[in-house]
Design a protein around this motif. Structure first.
Motif, PDB file in Angstrom:
ATOM      1  N   THR A 306       0.841  -1.197   0.000  1.00  0.00           N
ATOM      2  CA  THR A 306       0.000   0.000   0.000  1.00  0.00           C
ATOM      3  C   THR A 306       0.876   1.247   0.000  1.00  0.00           C
ATOM      4  O   THR A 306       0.408   2.344  -0.299  1.00  0.00           O
ATOM      5  N   GLN A 307       2.178   1.060   0.358  1.00  0.00           N
ATOM      6  CA  GLN A 307       3.108   2.183   0.408  1.00  0.00           C
ATOM      7  C   GLN A 307       4.217   2.054  -0.634  1.00  0.00           C
ATOM      8  O   GLN A 307       4.731   3.055  -1.120  1.00  0.00           O
ATOM      9  N   THR A 308       4.595   0.826  -0.952  1.00  0.00           N
ATOM     10  CA  THR A 308       5.720   0.578  -1.853  1.00  0.00           C
ATOM     11  C   THR A 308       5.236  -0.079  -3.141  1.00  0.00           C
ATOM     12  O   THR A 308       4.717  -1.199  -3.098  1.00  0.00           O
ATOM     13  N   PRO A 309       5.378   0.573  -4.290  1.00  0.00           N
ATOM     14  CA  PRO A 309       4.946  -0.067  -5.535  1.00  0.00           C
ATOM     15  C   PRO A 309       5.861  -1.236  -5.886  1.00  0.00           C
ATOM     16  O   PRO A 309       7.079  -1.182  -5.693  1.00  0.00           O
ATOM     17  N   GLY A 310       5.257  -2.299  -6.388  1.00  0.00           N
ATOM     18  CA  GLY A 310       6.032  -3.458  -6.814  1.00  0.00           C
ATOM     19  C   GLY A 310       5.856  -3.694  -8.301  1.00  0.00           C
ATOM     20  O   GLY A 310       4.912  -3.198  -8.918  1.00  0.00           O
ATOM     21  N   PHE A 311       6.749  -4.464  -8.890  1.00  0.00           N
ATOM     22  CA  PHE A 311       6.605  -4.799 -10.309  1.00  0.00           C
ATOM     23  C   PHE A 311       6.211  -6.266 -10.458  1.00  0.00           C
ATOM     24  O   PHE A 311       6.548  -7.102  -9.623  1.00  0.00           O
ATOM     25  N   HIS A 312       5.497  -6.540 -11.510  1.00  0.00           N
ATOM     26  CA  HIS A 312       5.097  -7.912 -11.825  1.00  0.00           C
ATOM     27  C   HIS A 312       5.185  -8.105 -13.336  1.00  0.00           C
ATOM     28  O   HIS A 312       4.612  -7.322 -14.100  1.00  0.00           O
ATOM     29  N   ILE A 313       5.906  -9.134 -13.750  1.00  0.00           N
ATOM     30  CA  ILE A 313       6.097  -9.423 -15.171  1.00  0.00           C
ATOM     31  C   ILE A 313       5.172 -10.572 -15.563  1.00  0.00           C
ATOM     32  O   ILE A 313       5.169 -11.611 -14.905  1.00  0.00           O
ATOM     33  N   TYR A 314       4.409 -10.385 -16.623  1.00  0.00           N
ATOM     34  CA  TYR A 314       3.481 -11.429 -17.057  1.00  0.00           C
ATOM     35  C   TYR A 314       3.489 -11.515 -18.580  1.00  0.00           C
ATOM     36  O   TYR A 314       3.916 -10.576 -19.277  1.00  0.00           O
ATOM     37  N   PRO A 315       3.035 -12.610 -19.155  1.00  0.00           N
ATOM     38  CA  PRO A 315       3.170 -12.828 -20.598  1.00  0.00           C
ATOM     39  C   PRO A 315       2.325 -11.857 -21.420  1.00  0.00           C
ATOM     40  O   PRO A 315       1.284 -11.369 -20.979  1.00  0.00           O
ATOM     41  N   SER A 316       2.797 -11.609 -22.631  1.00  0.00           N
ATOM     42  CA  SER A 316       2.033 -10.860 -23.617  1.00  0.00           C
ATOM     43  C   SER A 316       1.456 -11.850 -24.619  1.00  0.00           C
ATOM     44  O   SER A 316       1.957 -12.967 -24.770  1.00  0.00           O
ATOM     45  N   ALA A 317       0.408 -11.441 -25.304  1.00  0.00           N
ATOM     46  CA  ALA A 317      -0.210 -12.339 -26.284  1.00  0.00           C
ATOM     47  C   ALA A 317       0.661 -12.508 -27.520  1.00  0.00           C
ATOM     48  O   ALA A 317       0.503 -13.476 -28.274  1.00  0.00           O
ATOM     49  N   GLU A 318       1.613 -11.610 -27.717  1.00  0.00           N
ATOM     50  CA  GLU A 318       2.456 -11.658 -28.905  1.00  0.00           C
ATOM     51  C   GLU A 318       3.824 -12.242 -28.568  1.00  0.00           C
ATOM     52  O   GLU A 318       4.402 -11.917 -27.541  1.00  0.00           O
ATOM     53  N   PRO A 319       4.372 -13.073 -29.437  1.00  0.00           N
ATOM     54  CA  PRO A 319       5.702 -13.656 -29.199  1.00  0.00           C
ATOM     55  C   PRO A 319       6.768 -12.563 -29.140  1.00  0.00           C
ATOM     56  O   PRO A 319       6.676 -11.550 -29.836  1.00  0.00           O
ATOM     57  N   GLY A 320       7.768 -12.793 -28.318  1.00  0.00           N
ATOM     58  CA  GLY A 320       8.868 -11.840 -28.218  1.00  0.00           C
ATOM     59  C   GLY A 320       8.532 -10.611 -27.406  1.00  0.00           C
ATOM     60  O   GLY A 320       9.305  -9.647 -27.392  1.00  0.00           O
ATOM     61  N   ARG A 321       7.383 -10.624 -26.725  1.00  0.00           N
ATOM     62  CA  ARG A 321       6.989  -9.481 -25.920  1.00  0.00           C
ATOM     63  C   ARG A 321       6.558  -9.931 -24.523  1.00  0.00           C
ATOM     64  O   ARG A 321       6.152 -11.072 -24.333  1.00  0.00           O
ATOM     65  N   VAL A 322       6.684  -8.998 -23.581  1.00  0.00           N
ATOM     66  CA  VAL A 322       6.278  -9.275 -22.210  1.00  0.00           C
ATOM     67  C   VAL A 322       5.734  -7.990 -21.611  1.00  0.00           C
ATOM     68  O   VAL A 322       6.101  -6.885 -22.050  1.00  0.00           O
ATOM     69  N   LYS A 323       4.851  -8.099 -20.640  1.00  0.00           N
ATOM     70  CA  LYS A 323       4.291  -6.933 -19.964  1.00  0.00           C
ATOM     71  C   LYS A 323       4.914  -6.799 -18.571  1.00  0.00           C
ATOM     72  O   LYS A 323       5.116  -7.790 -17.866  1.00  0.00           O
ATOM     73  N   VAL A 324       5.174  -5.564 -18.192  1.00  0.00           N
ATOM     74  CA  VAL A 324       5.659  -5.268 -16.848  1.00  0.00           C
ATOM     75  C   VAL A 324       4.665  -4.315 -16.203  1.00  0.00           C
ATOM     76  O   VAL A 324       4.480  -3.187 -16.674  1.00  0.00           O
ATOM     77  N   ALA A 325       4.006  -4.779 -15.156  1.00  0.00           N
ATOM     78  CA  ALA A 325       3.025  -3.963 -14.444  1.00  0.00           C
ATOM     79  C   ALA A 325       3.645  -3.350 -13.202  1.00  0.00           C
ATOM     80  O   ALA A 325       4.530  -3.938 -12.571  1.00  0.00           O
ATOM     81  N   ARG A 326       3.177  -2.146 -12.885  1.00  0.00           N
ATOM     82  CA  ARG A 326       3.566  -1.495 -11.640  1.00  0.00           C
ATOM     83  C   ARG A 326       2.382  -1.629 -10.699  1.00  0.00           C
ATOM     84  O   ARG A 326       1.267  -1.236 -11.023  1.00  0.00           O
ATOM     85  N   LEU A 327       2.601  -2.238  -9.529  1.00  0.00           N
ATOM     86  CA  LEU A 327       1.495  -2.526  -8.627  1.00  0.00           C
ATOM     87  C   LEU A 327       1.634  -1.759  -7.331  1.00  0.00           C
ATOM     88  O   LEU A 327       2.690  -1.772  -6.696  1.00  0.00           O
ATOM     89  N   LEU A 328       0.568  -1.081  -6.954  1.00  0.00           N
ATOM     90  CA  LEU A 328       0.498  -0.408  -5.668  1.00  0.00           C
ATOM     91  C   LEU A 328      -0.936  -0.559  -5.183  1.00  0.00           C
ATOM     92  O   LEU A 328      -1.857  -0.003  -5.755  1.00  0.00           O
ATOM     93  N   GLU A 329      -1.128  -1.370  -4.166  1.00  0.00           N
ATOM     94  CA  GLU A 329      -2.483  -1.613  -3.685  1.00  0.00           C
ATOM     95  C   GLU A 329      -2.961  -0.431  -2.833  1.00  0.00           C
ATOM     96  O   GLU A 329      -2.186   0.103  -2.032  1.00  0.00           O
ATOM     97  N   PRO A 330      -4.230  -0.023  -2.954  1.00  0.00           N
ATOM     98  CA  PRO A 330      -5.248  -0.614  -3.822  1.00  0.00           C
ATOM     99  C   PRO A 330      -5.278  -0.037  -5.235  1.00  0.00           C
ATOM    100  O   PRO A 330      -6.072  -0.467  -6.057  1.00  0.00           O
ATOM    101  N   TRP A 331      -4.407   0.964  -5.518  1.00  0.00           N
ATOM    102  CA  TRP A 331      -4.441   1.578  -6.842  1.00  0.00           C
ATOM    103  C   TRP A 331      -3.286   1.088  -7.702  1.00  0.00           C
ATOM    104  O   TRP A 331      -2.204   0.807  -7.216  1.00  0.00           O
ATOM    105  N   GLY A 332      -3.496   1.033  -9.007  1.00  0.00           N
ATOM    106  CA  GLY A 332      -2.420   0.744  -9.946  1.00  0.00           C
ATOM    107  C   GLY A 332      -2.123  -0.713 -10.120  1.00  0.00           C
ATOM    108  O   GLY A 332      -1.093  -1.091 -10.649  1.00  0.00           O
ATOM    109  N   ALA A 333      -3.009  -1.605  -9.674  1.00  0.00           N
ATOM    110  CA  ALA A 333      -2.775  -3.029  -9.844  1.00  0.00           C
ATOM    111  C   ALA A 333      -3.153  -3.460 -11.257  1.00  0.00           C
ATOM    112  O   ALA A 333      -3.584  -2.650 -12.084  1.00  0.00           O
ATOM    113  N   ILE A 334      -2.997  -4.757 -11.537  1.00  0.00           N
ATOM    114  CA  ILE A 334      -3.296  -5.269 -12.868  1.00  0.00           C
ATOM    115  C   ILE A 334      -4.790  -5.202 -13.153  1.00  0.00           C
ATOM    116  O   ILE A 334      -5.210  -5.194 -14.295  1.00  0.00           O
TER     117      ILE A 334
END
Length: 386
Positions: A306-334
């Motif tokens: 809730t105070q420290t944003p974290g990163f989370h890497i998850y697959p993209s639908a396209e080959p050779g690509r990946v998504k990196v999300a910035r997560l901060l609960e409760p705002w900015g999550a996936i």
């Protein structure tokens, strides 16, 4: 002296403990044994041999001692020595017992603990393996890999010499990098422990034979409570106030260890990475790059997101690509649309974090673009799976 009553035996043990300079004496649960506990954690068990009015004293050794054939033979002393002039029977028993323990048992106990300490110390080959496993973690201006031995106070008088690795920064060991260092060490065939809330990673050679009781509880080395101890590395994961709760955590940890062993996986989960990306070296390197730059991987149980944003890497639908999300609960999550429901100040903070992530992730061979749901990383030459 009457030893048939356990409640009468405990005061005698307390007097003997005082003579020996021990910390305290206490009844060992519901058994008829009374324990003398020293400030450094050493423990002696006193048992009354009633028919012959004698006392058997046993030096307690850590469980590892049996694996190295180290033992200390118990001693037996009379509970009815001849009193000296002006000395009561109780005082004679206390003096006589303390003298025999001091002369016959304590030296052997100390020698056994010293021998075990040497046998369980990290070997140079183990430290060299760790150094090679972590060679891919390139030093940055604000941090770098550190490996050393660290003395760890353990119950029963054994101060273990443990091998420890960490990502060194000016603020101390980095909690963000610890999971990835532990993963690299496990991939090199070592076993690891990450104490709760710590940036240190304890590591050791795996045992010659698998064990069903890797994790156990022991009286806390630093005071009241119960330590959850990793028998493989010698590290304490966490200290609990309640013994039954600690026992349940130990059973759960042993179950997870068994599952990981059967899965033959270095990491069943890894903070900051989706489970299906853990075995991809390219994505692990992406996570390491973010962590060594000071970004926190999402999924650490001891971090307040809730105070420290974290990163989370998850697959993209396209080959050779990946998504990196910035997560901060409760705002900015996936969660879809969460960013748009956030307060304006959080949106501004989110956008700044995304720009920082994108700058860090843009390098030769890969590009990073800010999207509505995070960063999209595109590899110019993605690794091909066999």
């Amino acid at each position: 002296m009457q030893l048939s009553d356990p409640t009468g035996f405990e005061p005698l043990a307390r007097e003997i403990a005082e003579q020996l300079g021990a910390h305290h004496a206490k009844q060992d649960g519901e058994s008829e044994c009374v324990q003398i506990v020293f400030a450094d954690g050493r423990v002696l068990n006193l048992t009354a041999n009633r028919p012959r009015t004698r006392i058997t004293v046993t030096a307690v050794l850590p469980e590892q001692a049996a694996a190295h054939d180290i033992e200390v033979k118990p001693i037996t002393v009379t509970a009815r020595p001849r009193p000296r002039p002006s000395e009561t029977q109780a005082k004679a028993t206390t003096r006589h017992s303390a003298e025999h323990i001091r002369q016959r048992l304590l030296p052997a106990h100390t020698a056994a603990l010293a021998e075990l300490r040497e046998l369980t110390a990290p070997q140079p080959a183990t430290l060299q393996r760790a150094d090679a496993a972590l060679s891919g973690f390139l030093d940055r201006p604000g941090g770098g890999v550190a490996i050393s031995e660290q003395p760890v106070r353990r119950p029963l008088g054994l101060t273990a010499r443990c091998a420890v690795a960490w990502w060194h920064t000016l603020d101390g060991p980095s909690r963000a990098v610890a999971p990835f260092m532990a993963d690299a060490l496990r991939r090199a065939g070592l076993v690891t422990t990450e104490p709760h809330g710590s940036g240190y990673v304890f590591f050791a050679e795996p045992p010659a034979e698998p064990s069903d009781t890797r994790f156990r509880i022991a009286p806390a080395a630093g005071g009241e409570g119960w330590d959850l101890v990793d028998e493989f590395t010698g590290a304490c994961l966490r200290t609990y106030d309640d013994r039954e709760w600690a026992h349940g955590i130990a059973e759960s940890a042993n179950g997870e260890e068994d599952a990981a062993r059967r899965a033959a996986a270095a990491s069943l989960d890894l903070p900051g990475l989706s489970a299906d990306l853990i075995e991809d070296e390219q994505f692990r390197a992406l996570a390491v790059g973010l962590a060594t730059a000071g970004h926190i991987p999402y999924g650490l149980t001891d971090v307040d997101y809730t105070q420290t944003p974290g990163f989370h890497i998850y697959p993209s639908a396209e080959p050779g690509r990946v998504k990196v999300a910035r997560l901060l609960e409760p705002w900015g999550a996936i969660r879809p649309g969460a960013r748009f429901k956030a307060p304006e100040r959080e949106v501004e903070r989110y956008d700044k974090d995304m720009e920082a992530y994108a700058r860090l992730l843009t390098r030769p061979g890969q590009t990073a673009a800010v999207m509505l749901d995070g960063i999209q990383v595109t590899y110019n030459d993605p690794l091909t799976k066999p």
